[in-house]
Design an enzyme around this catalytic site. Structure first.
Site, PDB file in Angstrom:
ATOM      1  NE  ARG A  19      48.752  49.877  46.698  1.00 12.56           N
ATOM      2  CZ  ARG A  19      47.460  50.265  46.796  1.00 12.56           C
ATOM      3  NH1 ARG A  19      47.160  51.488  47.207  1.00 12.56           N
ATOM      4  NH2 ARG A  19      46.488  49.450  46.476  1.00 12.56           N
ATOM      5  CG  ASP A  53      68.018  38.808  56.514  1.00 10.33           C
ATOM      6  OD1 ASP A  53      68.849  39.106  55.637  1.00 10.33           O
ATOM      7  OD2 ASP A  53      67.568  39.646  57.330  1.00 10.33           O
ATOM      8  CE  LYS A  58      71.239  47.311  56.240  1.00  9.30           C
ATOM      9  NZ  LYS A  58      70.580  46.209  56.911  1.00  9.30           N
TER      10      LYS A  58
HETATM   11  C1  PLP Z   1      69.347  46.115  57.770  1.00  8.98           C
HETATM   12  C2  PLP Z   1      68.897  44.730  57.842  1.00  8.98           C
HETATM   13  C3  PLP Z   1      67.565  44.387  57.644  1.00  8.98           C
HETATM   14  C4  PLP Z   1      66.476  45.414  57.487  1.00  8.98           C
HETATM   15  O1  PLP Z   1      66.612  46.145  56.333  1.00  8.98           O
HETATM   16  P1  PLP Z   1      65.967  47.614  56.184  1.00  8.98           P
HETATM   17  O2  PLP Z   1      66.128  47.841  54.725  1.00  8.98           O
HETATM   18  O3  PLP Z   1      66.771  48.511  57.055  1.00  8.98           O
HETATM   19  O4  PLP Z   1      64.547  47.533  56.618  1.00  8.98           O
HETATM   20  C5  PLP Z   1      67.231  43.047  57.647  1.00  8.98           C
HETATM   21  N1  PLP Z   1      68.139  42.102  57.849  1.00  8.98           N
HETATM   22  C6  PLP Z   1      69.436  42.385  58.046  1.00  8.98           C
HETATM   23  C7  PLP Z   1      70.394  41.276  58.257  1.00  8.98           C
HETATM   24  C8  PLP Z   1      69.856  43.705  58.058  1.00  8.98           C
HETATM   25  O5  PLP Z   1      71.124  43.996  58.296  1.00  8.98           O
END
Ligand code: PLP
Length: 389
Positions: A54, A179, A204
């Site tokens: 982990r 983010d 993504k």
């Molecule tokens: C998809 C997304 C997330 C979350 O990511 P996951 O891997 O689906 O948990 C966070 N921020 C943005 C801008 C996103 O598009």
């Protein structure tokens, strides 16, 4: 070394794997140590190896190093999802009685975490206008501990003046976390813009093939220990196979993104010429909202943007358009090879700002199909929408 070259060379350790180019997925729970001294050293974190699956293996470490290098950070942590990366960042630094300034255009599930969980834990969240810039100073309270940015927001694509916000924050000893999923580690230099913590949903473009969920957090030295301890306390570790796949995705990220951007620009320009479209929210498109700040702060754009239709459309009209799309799938996420389109409903979400557009908002992800095929698909979709009126 340029980032394209980094992508092709990072994390290749053939000397450790009998000449094999890729680091294999280390599927591990138990990690064995030959002596009591080494076992106990690993427990104290004083061994080159983690003491348990982990806490990481060479698979996670390879990806951590790659992300930290690409981001120009000292460290990176890999988590089981992008949302876990956001939650780690918030919970590692915010305690009961603290105040968080959160951008109004933030990713929806992160907003829910603030409204439901952080609130329950005694952390107060104030949402702010993404375009506030240095005006953020007026929202700061004595207990403000963090300012969170997401630029551009992944639904409406407001580009934030991050350097202005970071200056206000740092003058007061406040952390800036962001983010940066849209900007990707290639097109946005989070630390140069003044962020202290950079988050990506690796789901993504880093993975790029719609086959895994993963998140990353990158930081400089002073913030690593707190993040690492908090991470170890969450248990939100990634699977070895996903680390392998994410490394594989990184290899082609630069060429994929170039194509996503080229095609998105073509499709966005075509859409902005259509009478049915009121506005195109793609910061890379000249004349689009946020274009000037995007040019200043980013070196490229991904394939995600949204459009506001000029006129209101009934549910039947939207269904006529969406149900008949040939290449645009209807589903969440983005950053994979395939094109996607979903309708958005902002009225219910925002609190600090009001969405001014009357017509429906559609979010498009431009995949790796030929842009002319995508344009033809959209043209037919808009014709169906009109016909169903
Ligand atoms: C998809 C997304 C997330 C979350 O990511 P996951 O891997 O689906 O948990 C966070 N921020 C943005 C801008 C996103 O598009």
């Amino acid at each position: 070394m340029r980032k394209e070259t980094l992508l092709a060379t990072l994390g290749c350790l053939p000397e450790l794997h009998r000449g094999v180019v890729n680091t294999p997925p280390y599927r591990a729970s138990t990690i064995l140590f030959p002596t009591l001294a080494e076992f106990e050293a690993a427990d104290r974190g004083e061994s080159p190896y983690a003491s348990y699956g982990r806490y990481g293996t060479l698979s996670t470490e390879t990806l951590e190093n790659a992300i930290a290098t690409l981001e120009g950070a000292d460290h990176a942590i890999i988590l089981s999802s992008g949302l876990a990366a956001i939650i780690l960042t918030l919970t590692a630094f915010l305690s009961s009685g603290d105040h968080l300034l959160m951008v109004d255009s933030v990713y929806g599930p992160a907003r829910r975490f603030c409204d439901q969980e952080l609130k329950r834990l005694g952390v107060e969240t104030t949402y702010y206008d993404p375009l506030i810039g240095s005006g953020i100073a007026s929202l700061i309270k004595p207990n403000t501990k963090m300012i969170y940015v997401e630029s551009p927001g992944s639904l409406t694509f407001e580009v934030q003046d991050v350097p202005a916000i970071a200056k206000v924050a740092h003058d007061r000893g406040i952390l800036v976390a962001g983010d940066n999923t849209w900007g990707t580690p290639l097109y946005l230099d989070a630390f140069k813009l003044g962020m202290d913590i950079s988050i990506h949903s690796a789901t993504k473009y880093i993975s790029g093939h719609s086959d895994l969920v993963m998140g990353t957090v990158a930081c400089r030295k002073p913030h690593y220990k707190r993040l690492l301890y908090a991470f170890r306390n969450t248990g939100a570790c990634p699977a070895a196979d996903n680390c392998y796949l994410a490394m594989r995705g990184l290899r082609t990220m630069a060429v994929r993104l170039k194509q996503h951007q080229d095609s998105a620009l073509k499709v966005a320009a075509w859409l902005s010429s259509r009478p049915e479209v009121g506005e195109v929210f793609y910061p890379a498109l000249p004349g689009a909202p946020g274009h000037e700040l995007w040019k200043r702060d980013f070196t490229g754009a991904c394939g995600l943007f949204s459009i506001a239709l000029k006129e209101k459309a009934s549910q039947a009209q939207l269904a006529a358009m969406f149900d008949g799309m040939e290449y645009f799938g209807m589903g969440y996420s983005w950053g994979g090879f395939e094109s996607l389109m979903i309708p958005l409903h902002l009225e219910k979400i925002r609190t600090a700002t009001k969405w001014p557009h009357q017509g429906p908002l559609l979010r498009l992800h431009i995949g790796l199909e030929h842009p002319d095929d995508l344009i033809k698909d959209l043209e037919a979709g808009l014709a169906r929408l009109k016909k169903a009126a």
